[in-house]
Design a protein around this motif. Structure first.
Motif, PDB file in Angstrom:
ATOM      1  N   SER A  49       0.658  -1.236  -0.035  1.00  0.00           N
ATOM      2  CA  SER A  49       0.166   0.089  -0.004  1.00  0.00           C
ATOM      3  C   SER A  49       0.764   1.158   0.067  1.00  0.00           C
ATOM      4  O   SER A  49       0.440   2.111  -0.624  1.00  0.00           O
ATOM      5  CB  SER A  49      -1.060   0.045   1.250  1.00  0.00           C
ATOM      6  N   GLN A  53       1.368   4.447  -3.197  1.00  0.00           N
ATOM      7  CA  GLN A  53       1.180   5.682  -3.221  1.00  0.00           C
ATOM      8  C   GLN A  53       1.906   6.444  -4.191  1.00  0.00           C
ATOM      9  O   GLN A  53       2.984   6.178  -4.541  1.00  0.00           O
ATOM     10  CB  GLN A  53       1.665   6.194  -1.818  1.00  0.00           C
ATOM     11  N   ARG A  54       1.401   7.750  -4.585  1.00  0.00           N
ATOM     12  CA  ARG A  54       2.013   8.585  -5.531  1.00  0.00           C
ATOM     13  C   ARG A  54       3.299   9.404  -5.120  1.00  0.00           C
ATOM     14  O   ARG A  54       4.278   9.197  -5.758  1.00  0.00           O
ATOM     15  CB  ARG A  54       1.085   9.382  -6.126  1.00  0.00           C
TER      16      ARG A  54
END
Length: 66
Positions: A49, A53-54
């Motif tokens: 996760s 993320q960007r």
């Protein structure tokens, strides 16, 4: 080197990098260091996760265990 030899080398490198850069291998070889919380994360689900993320939050680092 001939153009065919160069193309063969590029194909071989592509095959190696494809296996090495798979998400499972990246998760196995990295950990996340969160300086804000003084925490090191090794959990595969949390790593996936975080990697998706960007942008990482400030002072959160992806560290290679190798």
């Amino acid at each position: 080197m001939t153009p065919q030899a160069i193309e063969h080398e590029v194909e071989m490198l592509h095959g190696i990098l494809y296996m090495v850069e798979s998400p499972d291998n990246i998760v196995a070889a990295h950990e996340v260091i969160d300086i804000n919380k003084y925490k090191i994360t090794n959990s595969p689900q949390q790593l996936r996760s975080i990697i998706r993320q960007r942008e990482l939050k400030p002072f959160v680092f992806l560290n290679c265990k190798n």
